[in-house]
Design an enzyme around this catalytic site. Structure first.
Site, PDB file in Angstrom:
ATOM      1  N   HIS A 133      15.884 -32.083   3.625  1.00 11.08           N
ATOM      2  CA  HIS A 133      16.247 -30.676   3.864  1.00 11.08           C
ATOM      3  C   HIS A 133      16.566 -29.980   2.522  1.00 11.08           C
ATOM      4  O   HIS A 133      16.092 -28.870   2.262  1.00 11.08           O
ATOM      5  CB  HIS A 133      17.449 -30.649   4.819  1.00 11.08           C
ATOM      6  CG  HIS A 133      18.050 -29.312   5.076  1.00 11.08           C
ATOM      7  ND1 HIS A 133      18.025 -28.694   6.316  1.00 11.08           N
ATOM      8  CD2 HIS A 133      18.735 -28.452   4.271  1.00 11.08           C
ATOM      9  CE1 HIS A 133      18.637 -27.539   6.245  1.00 11.08           C
ATOM     10  NE2 HIS A 133      19.094 -27.363   5.015  1.00 11.08           N
ATOM     11  N   GLU A 134      17.355 -30.655   1.677  1.00  8.75           N
ATOM     12  CA  GLU A 134      17.747 -30.035   0.387  1.00  8.75           C
ATOM     13  C   GLU A 134      16.547 -29.933  -0.557  1.00  8.75           C
ATOM     14  O   GLU A 134      16.425 -28.958  -1.303  1.00  8.75           O
ATOM     15  CB  GLU A 134      18.880 -30.838  -0.277  1.00  8.75           C
ATOM     16  CG  GLU A 134      20.141 -31.024   0.544  1.00  8.75           C
ATOM     17  CD  GLU A 134      20.684 -29.758   1.173  1.00  8.75           C
ATOM     18  OE1 GLU A 134      20.473 -28.671   0.601  1.00  8.75           O
ATOM     19  OE2 GLU A 134      21.294 -29.837   2.254  1.00  8.75           O
TER      20      GLU A 134
HETATM   21  O1  K1U Z   1      22.585 -25.732   3.922  1.00  9.50           O
HETATM   22  C1  K1U Z   1      22.455 -26.914   3.658  1.00  9.50           C
HETATM   23  O2  K1U Z   1      21.483 -27.297   3.061  1.00  9.50           O
HETATM   24  C2  K1U Z   1      23.536 -27.866   4.109  1.00  9.50           C
HETATM   25  C3  K1U Z   1      23.289 -28.439   5.482  1.00  9.50           C
HETATM   26  C4  K1U Z   1      22.636 -29.796   5.311  1.00  9.50           C
HETATM   27  C5  K1U Z   1      22.023 -30.431   6.515  1.00  9.50           C
HETATM   28  C6  K1U Z   1      22.671 -30.517   7.728  1.00  9.50           C
HETATM   29  C7  K1U Z   1      22.083 -31.132   8.810  1.00  9.50           C
HETATM   30  C8  K1U Z   1      20.846 -31.684   8.682  1.00  9.50           C
HETATM   31  C9  K1U Z   1      20.182 -31.575   7.497  1.00  9.50           C
HETATM   32  C10 K1U Z   1      20.774 -30.971   6.401  1.00  9.50           C
HETATM   33  C11 K1U Z   1      24.639 -28.563   6.173  1.00  9.50           C
HETATM   34  O3  K1U Z   1      25.495 -29.233   5.710  1.00  9.50           O
HETATM   35  S1  K1U Z   1      24.880 -27.690   7.632  1.00  9.50           S
HETATM   36  C12 K1U Z   1      26.525 -28.190   8.142  1.00  9.50           C
HETATM   37  C13 K1U Z   1      26.569 -29.559   8.737  1.00  9.50           C
HETATM   38  O4  K1U Z   1      25.555 -30.097   9.107  1.00  9.50           O
HETATM   39  C14 K1U Z   1      27.850 -30.274   8.851  1.00  9.50           C
HETATM   40  C15 K1U Z   1      29.048 -29.683   8.503  1.00  9.50           C
HETATM   41  C16 K1U Z   1      30.232 -30.395   8.622  1.00  9.50           C
HETATM   42  C17 K1U Z   1      30.234 -31.671   9.092  1.00  9.50           C
HETATM   43  C18 K1U Z   1      29.059 -32.270   9.470  1.00  9.50           C
HETATM   44  C19 K1U Z   1      27.858 -31.577   9.343  1.00  9.50           C
HETATM   45 ZN    ZN Z   2      20.010 -25.727   4.050  1.00 12.14          ZN
END
Ligand code: K1U
Ligand code: ZN
Length: 173
Positions: A133-134
């Protein structure tokens, strides 16, 4: 360290393709520390430089539940992948929206760590999802790009409506 502003969809700056990091130095490490602070505060499990309007190829991630596994990937490249899995994803740049995305199940990633050492490592589970994703962010790609145009349009409208209802606090000049 400083908290950084996270760009939100549909900001066109999120579409920028990041360029490779040339030097791993203290200035980069300061930025990395600020990205961790911003990611943990959000809260999130990953953050790409693109999301904080820095268009260089690095990202941070920590998929632990207690902030105990911070990962820094500079100039990451996926050198092998296998399998497929579908996971629900969120994104700090698309707040409040979650959708299922198909990704590789296991990846082998080559990158530089925060000291500039080359690392090659196998990843699976949530870390593999998060890193893919990143890395998409570093290409200017968002998880909503895997959805239909109709769904993307719906998300755009929903975020616009939410922003109208919760206007940004006035800036102190
Ligand atoms: O915006 C981003 O790139 C961060 C994103 C990363 C991500 C999450 C889920 C699947 C793939 C990639 C996040 O962190 S969204 C928030 C989130 O998932 C989360 C927040 C707090 C605790 C656990 C999860
Ligand atoms: Zn993202």
């Amino acid at each position: 360290m400083a908290m950084l502003n996270i760009l939100e969809f549909p900001d066109p700056r999120l579409r920028t393709r990041a360029v490779p990091v040339e030097t791993v130095d203290d200035e980069l490490r300061r930025l990395i520390d600020s990205m961790f602070e911003t990611m943990y505060a959000a809260p999130g499990i990953g953050l790409a430089a693109t999301q904080v309007d820095v268009h260089r190829r690095f990202l941070v991630a920590d998929v632990s539940t207690d902030k105990s596994d911070p990962q820094v990937l500079i100039n990451p490249e996926i050198v092998a992948s296998e399998g497929e899995m579908i996971n629900e994803e969120g994104c700090l740049s698309v707040p409040g929206i979650y959708a299922e995305v198909r990704r590789a199940e296991k990846i082998r990633v080559r990158y530089l760590d925060r000291d500039g050492n080359e690392v090659e490592r196998d990843m699976d589970g949530l870390l593999a999802v998060c890193v893919q994703h990143e890395m998409d962010h570093l290409e200017g790609r968002l998880f909503v790009d895997y959805l239909s145009e109709a769904k993307r349009q719906k998300i755009r409208k929903r975020l616009q409506k939410e922003r109208r209802q919760q206007p940004e606090p006035a800036a102190v000049l």
